[in-house]
Scaffold this motif. Structure first.
Motif, short mmCIF file in Angstrom:
data_model
loop_
_atom_site.label_atom_id
_atom_site.label_comp_id
_atom_site.label_asym_id
_atom_site.label_seq_id
_atom_site.Cartn_x
_atom_site.Cartn_y
_atom_site.Cartn_z
N VAL A 39 0.83 -1.20 0.00
CA VAL A 39 0.00 0.00 0.00
C VAL A 39 0.87 1.25 0.00
O VAL A 39 0.64 2.18 -0.77
CB VAL A 39 -0.95 0.00 1.22
N VAL A 40 1.88 1.27 0.87
CA VAL A 40 2.78 2.43 0.92
C VAL A 40 3.41 2.66 -0.44
O VAL A 40 3.48 3.78 -0.95
CB VAL A 40 3.87 2.22 1.99
N GLN A 43 1.12 4.06 -3.14
CA GLN A 43 0.73 5.45 -2.97
C GLN A 43 1.89 6.42 -3.20
O GLN A 43 1.69 7.62 -3.21
CB GLN A 43 0.21 5.67 -1.55
N ALA A 117 10.27 5.98 3.06
CA ALA A 117 9.41 4.79 2.97
C ALA A 117 10.20 3.51 2.78
O ALA A 117 9.82 2.46 3.30
CB ALA A 117 8.41 4.97 1.82
N ASP A 120 11.60 2.61 6.12
CA ASP A 120 10.48 2.14 6.94
C ASP A 120 10.17 0.68 6.64
O ASP A 120 10.05 -0.16 7.52
CB ASP A 120 9.21 2.94 6.65
N VAL B 158 -8.50 11.51 11.92
CA VAL B 158 -9.72 11.22 11.19
C VAL B 158 -10.91 11.85 11.94
O VAL B 158 -11.08 11.65 13.14
CB VAL B 158 -9.95 9.70 11.06
N ILE B 173 -10.33 12.42 6.18
CA ILE B 173 -9.15 11.61 6.48
C ILE B 173 -7.89 12.37 6.11
O ILE B 173 -7.79 12.87 4.97
CB ILE B 173 -9.23 10.30 5.69
N PRO B 174 -6.93 12.46 7.02
CA PRO B 174 -5.69 13.19 6.68
C PRO B 174 -4.98 12.48 5.54
O PRO B 174 -4.80 11.28 5.56
CB PRO B 174 -4.88 13.14 7.97
N GLY B 175 -4.59 13.25 4.55
CA GLY B 175 -3.86 12.67 3.43
C GLY B 175 -4.73 12.32 2.25
O GLY B 175 -4.22 11.98 1.19
N GLN C 230 6.28 5.80 8.81
CA GLN C 230 5.02 6.45 8.41
C GLN C 230 4.13 5.49 7.65
O GLN C 230 3.79 5.72 6.50
CB GLN C 230 5.31 7.67 7.54
N PHE C 231 3.79 4.39 8.31
CA PHE C 231 2.88 3.45 7.65
C PHE C 231 1.46 3.97 7.67
O PHE C 231 0.68 3.74 6.76
CB PHE C 231 2.96 2.08 8.32
N ALA C 234 -0.06 9.82 6.30
CA ALA C 234 -0.01 10.09 4.87
C ALA C 234 1.30 10.76 4.51
O ALA C 234 1.84 11.55 5.27
CB ALA C 234 -1.18 10.99 4.49
N GLY C 241 4.69 8.09 2.15
CA GLY C 241 4.20 7.56 3.42
C GLY C 241 3.08 6.60 3.18
O GLY C 241 2.91 6.08 2.07
N GLY C 242 2.34 6.37 4.20
CA GLY C 242 1.26 5.39 4.12
C GLY C 242 -0.08 6.07 4.11
O GLY C 242 -0.26 7.12 3.50
N ASP C 243 -1.00 5.46 4.81
CA ASP C 243 -2.39 5.89 4.74
C ASP C 243 -3.06 5.52 6.05
O ASP C 243 -2.97 4.37 6.47
CB ASP C 243 -3.04 5.15 3.56
N PRO C 244 -3.74 6.48 6.68
CA PRO C 244 -4.48 6.11 7.89
C PRO C 244 -5.50 5.01 7.63
O PRO C 244 -5.78 4.20 8.51
CB PRO C 244 -5.18 7.42 8.28
#
Lengths: 181, 246, 558
Positions: A39-40, A43, A117, A120, B158, B173-175, C230-231, C234, C241-244
């Motif tokens: 997912v990371v 995106q 990332a 990470d 959120v 939602i942030p982002g 930063q999983f 955002a 980074g990731g996403d909440p």
């Protein structure tokens, strides 16, 4: 004699079923971590993200070879005895030490966790992988104790080799997913 | 002890109420049957001196299985399938039918943060990010009878924009950016709430939605735009929020 | 020392039971505090207020309130109900029910208890760190649960506690699955297993598959909080980074199967007990088993219904809606079979039976209200309101609580060699059952009126001000519920000391644990039994010929 053989075969199957469930659970853990990584990555505007230093693939690959060697040593131990067990454990321990040194290198080279990332992802996946290797190490080192009867030791060694094979496969997947792709 | 459901002032809120009503009817009937069956067994099927033995059956005869599956299937079709079809229709024809192509829709950018709502409308130039944008804190002004199209984002955690009188909500939602559209059918003030736990003052993250007739709304907008233009300071980059492509 | 670190599944089961009942009480007290604040916002809590909230003069502050509902949920789900049923009753009963001497891996079993104890200690310690315990809800959505929304070590310790809890659970799952697959007595085929065992077996499969997913979520959250990854935060163009929402996906991928993990043992136990106390076989045993398996499979693909308001793609949303509705099919089959079991039975209204019937009732309401939330159109209004709270409490709290009580009253004689008082049991049941319904149906009502969850003071909203009388009455019923449990506590401990000595088979049923003395000896069975029939042979004509109305699973008819 028949009863004993049956009991021993039964214990073997118990161990096999238990190990299968355990490996299934661990596989789900790594699958979830890999899913997060996917997912990371999906995106990210570009991969690797701009400004990421080059990743030391060679070092990571070398460590992986250590792990595979450890697996082979453990397999040999089933035929040739406890000396090879110690070799296998030693190789796995060296793997962990080399991983720690790799992490040190990554942190110094701005590829540690929190820097980006790629750092990470590699850190999260390899840290969990290392924990699983460590767990395996601890569990298998118990087999070195002299009090363990030969038959039990053999049975547990079989399970241990399956587990270490799994751990090596996971490392391969992590390596391919994070370092190569 | 009153139990007032928030007054529905929206174009499509009645669809939600309709679904809720249908659900209550179906589940009410199902539950009533359950209670009757339970009551019968508890009253009449107890062990007594005159009837010490149960009726011995494993319930695995063809008849029993057909009965069980039959009832299950009827329940599924009558309740689940009709609900799913109905919901799907409502969603595609109304709630998910965003007014992207409708020039009369009022576009509003919503920013959620701990613990308030900010709303921004483009000015007469219909472009966001210009000096005539109107930014309001905690108050969303909308005209009656026109679609209102919101795009939301969050600055920190959120949140969820909740419009009880419109029977709808959407997370911020942030982002990422989320969207919602609705239409007010009557003038008045209704509340805006937050419907996602966002910290200690989540319970105070409240706003007002003020729906006015078209001319009143335009009057308010004109005054607000004049205000914005007067106060616009090109050097104050902090006060200016980045917009996004609609 | 040997006793504390015993590997006997019966001892471990009791260890789980006692520790987890204690935490059920802790979670319950937290609920009472939450209800106090909702009924009397801002007023000091009587008696214990100054002790618990000294800084605020006995008043629950907004921060304390957020901690309360967070820890209430966390404790009840992870540290009370699941381990009571699975760790407590699963451990004690499964080997006995399948005719085994112990679990497949007794030392692993012992380790799983102590890992759970370590998790509990971590969670408890988190109350005493600066900035207090976790405050992001039991769901701990990012980014509220990351360093952005929740500074302080409390939330980090929370992730560690959940992770360790997960490790203990997976250890248990390995044990249960291996035990049921491998250690069944001769003749105990899959379709002769008591449904209780099916419940524990299927729940363990879900545990093995999905607890690792939340472990991954907790691990990544831990990394985000501690190592700056930063999983769940955002990214930007320069710092990917990731996403909440990734957190929500991982959490609910586990979270939805989790609710089935919670309920499957209860379903199994109730299916058996209804049969036992109706004195007739479980109606549609095979259909029930297949329905349970169907629920297990479907539970993996419905989790998105917790995320309908996150703006997911329409296709995804509708798929989740449809699949969630489909899961009502096997559930309704299960239900119909329960009614079939009761129908034309010869019901013995003992305390365990009362709780089982109570479960059928509350699970009926609770399950039906799930349909509201499965429907996206209804859910866009009801999401994050008290309707959801009422729904899941009816199913989890009410149904699970009643299953736990039914199990306790039923197996207490076998565990401790004494009978619990029937009189006190009924005195416990009625106020508990009535109060549960008032509290949670009341919550359905105020949710329908639009009241959101997790509000410190609902009167902050004009449209909710009129609901205060409702909250007052719900709270009063909650206090009655809480106080009624004292009857249970008294009954439990008094019966331990002075209860009537229990015969081997006080309930006159045929499953294998009742062939042993109460309590069973360390090695369970002198000789492993050979099973010749299913677990629900009640009211069988062959039995009547022998002057009783039940046949044991290992009872050979000459």
């Amino acid at each position: 004699m028949n009863g004993e053989a049956a009991a021993s075969a039964s214990r073997r199957l118990n161990g096999a079923v238990g190990m299968a469930v355990f490996i299934g659970a661990c596989a789900m853990l790594f699958a979830a971590l890999l899913f997060a990584y996917a997912v990371v990555r999906s995106q990210a505007a570009a991969w690797p993200p701009p400004g990421t230093p080059p990743f030391p693939r060679g070092a990571a690959a070398a460590n992986g070879l250590l792990l595979i060697a450890a697996g082979f040593a453990l397999r040999r131990a089933r035929i040739r005895g406890p000396a090879w067990l110690a070799v296998g454990l030693g190789l796995a321990a060296v793997f962990l030490l080399m991983q720690a040194s790799l992490w040190g290198r990554l942190v110094a080279g701005h590829l540690g966790p929190g820097t980006g990332a790629l750092g990470d992802a590699f850190f999260a996946l390899s840290a969990f992988h290392a924990l699983h290797v460590l767990g395996g190490l601890v569990a298998i080192s118990v087999l070195l104790r002299r009090r363990v009867p030969g038959e039990t030791r053999l049975r547990r060694l079989r399970l241990a080799t399956i587990y270490m094979d799994f751990v090596a496969v996971v490392w391969l997947i992590i390596y391919v997913a994070v370092c190569l792709l | 002890m009153r139990l007032d459901v928030p007054r529905d002032v929206s174009l499509d809120g009645h669809l939600v109420d309709g679904v809720l009503g249908y659900l209550t009817l179906c589940t009410g009937i199902a539950f009533a049957v359950l209670v009757v069956v339970l009551a019968v067994t508890l009253l009449f099927h107890r062990a007594r001196a005159s009837r010490p033995h149960a009726h011995h059956t494993h319930g695995d005869s063809l008849r029993a299985r057909l009965l069980t599956f039959g009832v299950g299937l009827i329940l599924f079709v009558a309740i689940d399938v009709t609900l799913a079809v109905r919901a799907s229709g409502h969603l595609h024809e109304h709630f998910w039918n965003y007014p992207d192509a409708d020039p009369s829709a009022l576009r509003v950018e919503v920013t959620a943060r701990q613990w308030s709502w900010t709303f921004r409308t483009a000015g007469p130039d219909a472009r966001f990010g210009t000096p005539d944008d109107v930014v309001t804190l905690g108050e969303l002004h909308v005209p009656v009878g026109r679609p209102v199209y919101l795009k939301l984002r969050s600055k920190d955690v959120v949140h969820s924009l909740y419009l009880p009188n419109f029977r709808t909500k959407i997370d911020a939602i942030p982002g990422s950016t989320t969207k919602l559209w609705f239409q007010a059918q009557e003038a008045g003030r209704t509340e805006i709430g937050c419907a996602q736990h966002c910290g200690v003052s989540h319970y105070k993250m409240r706003g007002w939605l003020i729906a006015s007739p078209e001319d009143e709304y335009r009057g308010w907008l004109a005054r607000a735009e004049t205000d914005s233009r007067l106060r616009y300071d090109p050097a104050d980059t902090v006060a200016q929020q980045e917009g996004w492509e609609w | 020392m040997r006793r504390i670190f015993s590997t006997d599944h019966k001892v471990i089961g009791k260890q789980f039971l006692f520790l987890r009942l204690a935490f059920l009480a802790v979670g319950g007290v937290m609920a009472m505090l939450i209800r106090w604040q909702l009924a009397r916002p801002g007023q000091p809590v009587p008696i214990v207020g100054r002790l618990l909230f000294p800084g605020a003069g006995g008043v629950i502050s907004p921060a304390a309130y957020t901690s309360l509902f967070t820890m209430h949920g966390t404790i009840m789900i992870f540290f009370a109900v699941t381990p009571i049923l699975i760790g407590g009753f699963g451990n004690f009963c499964v080997p006995l029910l399948i005719g085994a001497r112990d679990m497949a891996f007794p030392r692993l079993n012992m380790a799983s208890f102590w890992v759970m104890a370590a998790a509990t200690a971590t969670l408890t310690a988190s109350f005493f760190v600066p900035l207090g315990a976790a405050q992001a809800g039991w769901t701990a959505y990012a980014t509220l649960s990351t360093a952005i929304g929740a500074p302080g070590p409390g939330q980090t310790m929370w992730t560690v506690a959940i992770y360790l809890n997960g490790v203990s659970t997976v250890m248990g799952a390995v044990n249960y699955i291996t035990t049921v697959v491998r250690l069944r007595a001769p003749g105990m085929s899959w379709f002769r297993l008591p449904l209780t065992v099916w419940g524990f077996f299927l729940t363990s499969i879900l545990n093995a598959l999905f607890v690792p997913v939340i472990a991954a979520a907790m691990a990544l959250l831990f990394f985000d909080r501690v190592f700056g990854t930063q999983f769940f935060i955002a990214g930007t163009t320069m710092r990917a980074g990731g996403d909440p929402i990734l957190y929500q996906h991982l959490f609910w991928l586990f979270g939805h199967p989790e609710v089935y993990i919670l309920i499957l043992p209860a379903w199994g136990i109730v299916s058996d007990l209804l049969s036992f106390f109706a004195r007739k076989p479980a109606f549609g045993y095979r259909v029930t088993v297949w329905a349970l398996i169907g629920v297990v499979i479907l539970s993996c693909v419905v989790y998105g219904h917790h995320m309908f308001t996150t703006g997911m793609s329409p296709l995804l949303g509708e798929s989740f809606m449809l699949l969630t509705m489909i899961i009502s099919v096997p559930t309704s089959l299960l239900f119909l079979n329960w009614l079939g079991t009761l129908w034309r039975g010869a019901l013995r209204m003992t305390t365990p039976m009362l709780f089982c019937v109570g479960l059928v009732f509350t699970f009926g309401i609770g399950g039906l209200t799930g349909l509201y939330l499965a429907d996206i159109v209804a859910d866009q209004y009801l999401h994050d309101t008290y309707f959801v709270v009422g729904h899941f409490h009816l199913i989890m709290a009410a149904a699970l609580l009643m299953a736990s009580f039914a199990a306790t009253y039923f197996w207490f004689p076998k565990m401790f060699g004494r009978m619990m008082s029937e009189r006190l049991g009924k005195l416990h049941f009625w106020p508990t059952f009535l109060a549960l319904n008032v509290v949670f149906i009341g919550q359905l009502a105020i949710g329908w009126a639009g009241m959101q969850r997790r509000l410190y003071d609902p009167s902050a909203y004009d449209f909710l001000k009129h609901l205060l009388p409702w909250n007052v009455w719900i709270s009063r019923a909650a206090y009655v519920l809480g106080l009624s449990q004292l009857v249970f506590v008294w009954n439990f401990f008094a019966s331990l000391r002075r209860g009537k000595p229990a015969p081997a088979n006080p309930w006159e049923v045929g499953t294998l644990e009742w062939t042993l003395p109460s309590p069973p000896p360390h090695h369970n069975f002198e000789e492993i039994p050979t099973v010749v029939r299913g677990p629900h042979e009640l009211g069988h004509p062959d039995a009547r010929a022998r002057g009783k109305d039940w046949l044991g699973q290992d009872e050979v008819l000459s």
